[in-house]
Design a protein around this motif. Structure first.
Motif, short mmCIF file in Angstrom:
data_model
loop_
_atom_site.label_atom_id
_atom_site.label_comp_id
_atom_site.label_asym_id
_atom_site.label_seq_id
_atom_site.Cartn_x
_atom_site.Cartn_y
_atom_site.Cartn_z
N GLU A 72 0.77 -1.29 0.09
CA GLU A 72 -0.14 0.00 -0.03
C GLU A 72 1.02 1.37 0.03
O GLU A 72 0.66 2.11 -0.70
CB GLU A 72 -0.96 -0.19 1.30
CG GLU A 72 -1.71 1.12 1.41
CD GLU A 72 -2.71 1.47 0.41
OE1 GLU A 72 -3.12 2.49 -0.12
OE2 GLU A 72 -3.37 0.36 -0.43
N SER A 77 -0.83 2.92 -3.20
CA SER A 77 -1.16 4.26 -2.79
C SER A 77 -0.96 5.29 -3.88
O SER A 77 -1.64 6.22 -4.20
CB SER A 77 -0.73 4.57 -1.43
OG SER A 77 0.64 4.85 -1.45
N PHE A 80 -2.90 4.47 -7.48
CA PHE A 80 -4.24 5.08 -7.33
C PHE A 80 -4.50 6.39 -6.89
O PHE A 80 -5.81 6.62 -6.54
CB PHE A 80 -5.01 3.89 -6.74
CG PHE A 80 -5.22 2.73 -7.57
CD1 PHE A 80 -6.01 2.47 -8.47
CD2 PHE A 80 -4.24 1.53 -6.96
CE1 PHE A 80 -5.77 0.97 -9.09
CE2 PHE A 80 -4.08 0.43 -7.61
CZ PHE A 80 -5.31 0.22 -8.54
N ASN A 83 -7.43 8.46 -8.45
CA ASN A 83 -8.56 7.90 -8.44
C ASN A 83 -9.35 8.45 -7.41
O ASN A 83 -9.14 9.04 -6.23
CB ASN A 83 -8.55 6.55 -8.30
CG ASN A 83 -7.87 5.94 -9.90
OD1 ASN A 83 -6.84 5.72 -9.73
ND2 ASN A 83 -8.81 5.69 -10.68
N ARG A 87 -13.49 4.53 -5.88
CA ARG A 87 -12.67 3.62 -6.90
C ARG A 87 -11.50 3.13 -6.20
O ARG A 87 -11.13 2.01 -6.56
CB ARG A 87 -12.56 4.43 -8.25
CG ARG A 87 -13.48 4.78 -9.10
CD ARG A 87 -13.38 5.57 -10.33
NE ARG A 87 -12.26 5.38 -11.14
CZ ARG A 87 -12.51 4.41 -12.49
NH1 ARG A 87 -14.01 4.11 -12.46
NH2 ARG A 87 -11.82 4.10 -13.09
N LYS A 88 -10.70 3.88 -5.75
CA LYS A 88 -9.48 3.22 -4.82
C LYS A 88 -9.73 2.31 -4.13
O LYS A 88 -9.19 1.18 -4.03
CB LYS A 88 -8.69 4.69 -4.29
CG LYS A 88 -7.95 5.57 -5.08
CD LYS A 88 -7.15 6.42 -4.20
CE LYS A 88 -7.87 7.58 -3.56
NZ LYS A 88 -7.16 8.52 -2.88
N LYS A 92 -8.40 -1.39 -5.23
CA LYS A 92 -7.12 -1.92 -4.42
C LYS A 92 -7.97 -3.07 -3.44
O LYS A 92 -6.99 -4.15 -3.50
CB LYS A 92 -6.81 -0.86 -3.33
CG LYS A 92 -5.86 0.06 -4.06
CD LYS A 92 -5.37 0.94 -3.36
CE LYS A 92 -6.10 1.83 -2.48
NZ LYS A 92 -4.96 2.79 -1.48
N GLN A 152 -8.68 -0.96 3.89
CA GLN A 152 -8.67 0.06 2.71
C GLN A 152 -9.40 1.34 3.10
O GLN A 152 -8.88 2.37 2.78
CB GLN A 152 -9.20 -0.47 1.55
CG GLN A 152 -8.26 -1.42 0.60
CD GLN A 152 -7.07 -0.84 0.39
OE1 GLN A 152 -6.64 0.27 -0.16
NE2 GLN A 152 -5.84 -1.66 1.08
N GLU A 156 -7.50 5.01 3.42
CA GLU A 156 -8.02 6.18 2.71
C GLU A 156 -8.29 7.36 3.43
O GLU A 156 -7.89 8.46 3.37
CB GLU A 156 -9.36 5.95 1.89
CG GLU A 156 -8.86 4.89 0.61
CD GLU A 156 -7.85 5.50 -0.11
OE1 GLU A 156 -7.64 6.41 -0.38
OE2 GLU A 156 -6.93 4.60 -0.55
#
Length: 369
Positions: A72, A77, A80, A83, A87-88, A92, A152, A156
């Motif tokens: 990641e 990271s 993407f 994005n 979507r990320k 992922k 994830q 984020e």
């Protein structure tokens, strides 16, 4: 000694390992509750040993989490980064789930080889076929998928609000107000109004995204924290010792300039201009704490913020890209590669006493001060 960037990357990887370890431990306990006193898995016939699993499964989870974190931070990271949030997470999560499934099947095949004699393909294919078609395995994969998605979401959210800010919320570092000394840098784009008028608001916003992205690397490299974005302005801060160490607060500014210069071709081709900036720096005591009800933030309050902003506002007046307060300048130990000159005593708005300001520039000729 680890660099600030390496320390930050390690701090970002560790939570992945912790999350996977905790969920793997929970899974092991749930599995024991379901299987009870059985000594094998009903669907595959593979031996079940709780004493072994309570050690190996969480350890495997920790390893998978650390590997996920390394992938990641080191690769995905960045791939993407442009994005959208959703979507990320989707893309992922699918990639990580495929990796985990391959890893899980590999572990299963190894386990089947160890527990079936003789080691023939027929003896191996039977538990493998059962593993891939059993409902219990599907539920296990759904559990793993939930771990992937949760990690994830963590990644984020951490990137959105800052990994340091997220950890401070979790640990309650600033749940009660704390007084601390910090250096603040108010960094403002030059001629931003004219640029916005020439580019149009949409294209100007696209340039701002590129601009802030390109400046962020230097903040990481020199142990800074991005406190806020305000229009075309970026506010960066350091705890006093971190900002003074190796002149991080000053080095960061000039590293930002170099970062933009390296992207000159990109900016000229996409926007027809290379943005430039000016900055003001000052240090002082601030009160740091959580604030807000519907939306929580960790904020700083103190005269140092207003003073830093006022110092930055005088850059054009003195024809300087970087102005620092006399209090901060006297604490710095700048090498001969930098030129520092006093621009005199100035009465800043909102202050009753004058403050001496210094302009700092990079001495390209290499002469001593």
């Amino acid at each position: 000694m680890l660099s600030p960037k390496t320390k930050r990357d390690v701090a970002r990887v560790i939570p992945f390992g912790v999350l996977w370890f905790v969920f793997a431990l929970i899974y092991t306990m749930l599995e024991k509750g379901i299987l009870g006193d059985l000594d094998h898995y009903p669907s595959t016939g593979v031996e079940y040993n709780f004493a072994r699993n309570i050690l190996t499964i969480p350890a495997t989870g920790l390893m998978m989490g650390m590997l996920t974190g390394i992938f990641e931070v080191g690769y995905f990271s960045k791939c993407f980064i442009k994005n959208s949030f959703t979507r990320k997470i989707v893309f992922k999560s699918l990639i990580y789930l495929i990796i985990v499934v391959i890893f899980l099947i590999t572990i299963m095949l190894i386990n089947a080889l160890d527990t079936h004699e003789p080691h023939s393909f027929q003896n191996l294919s039977s538990p493998a076929r059962a593993f891939l078609t059993d409902y219990a395995v599907i539920s296990t994969l759904l559990y793993i998928a939930s771990i992937v998605v949760i990690t994830q979401f963590y990644a984020e959210f951490s990137q959105s609000i800052g990994s340091g800010t997220l950890s401070n919320f979790f640990l309650g570092t600033y749940h009660h107000p704390v007084e601390e000394e910090r250096i603040f840098m108010f960094l403002d784009m030059k001629s931003s109004t004219t640029i916005a008028e020439n580019l149009g608001h949409v294209m100007y916003f696209e340039m701002l995204k590129e601009y802030f992205f390109d400046l962020s690397g230097a903040v990481i490299d020199y142990a800074g924290t991005i406190y806020q974005y305000a229009g075309d302005e970026m506010i960066v801060c350091w705890k006093l010792k971190d900002g003074l160490k190796k002149n991080n607060s000053i080095e960061c500014f000039f590293a930002m300039k170099r970062a933009l210069e390296k992207q000159q071709v990109k900016y000229n081709s996409k926007f027809g201009i290379l943005p430039a900036f000016k900055a003001g720096l000052h240090f002082g005591m601030v009160t740091t704490g959580e604030i807000g009800s519907l939306k929580k933030e960790i904020i700083f309050t103190g005269d140092v913020l207003n003073t830093s902003a006022r110092i930055q506002g005088l850059c054009n007046h003195f024809g300087a890209d970087l102005l620092v307060s006399g209090d901060l300048a006297r604490m710095l130990q700048l090498p001969a590669t930098y030129a520092i000159r006093s621009v005199g005593e100035n009465l800043l708005k909102g202050r009753s006493k004058t403050m001496e300001l210094f302009a700092i520039s990079f001495r390209e000729d290499g002469q001593t001060k």
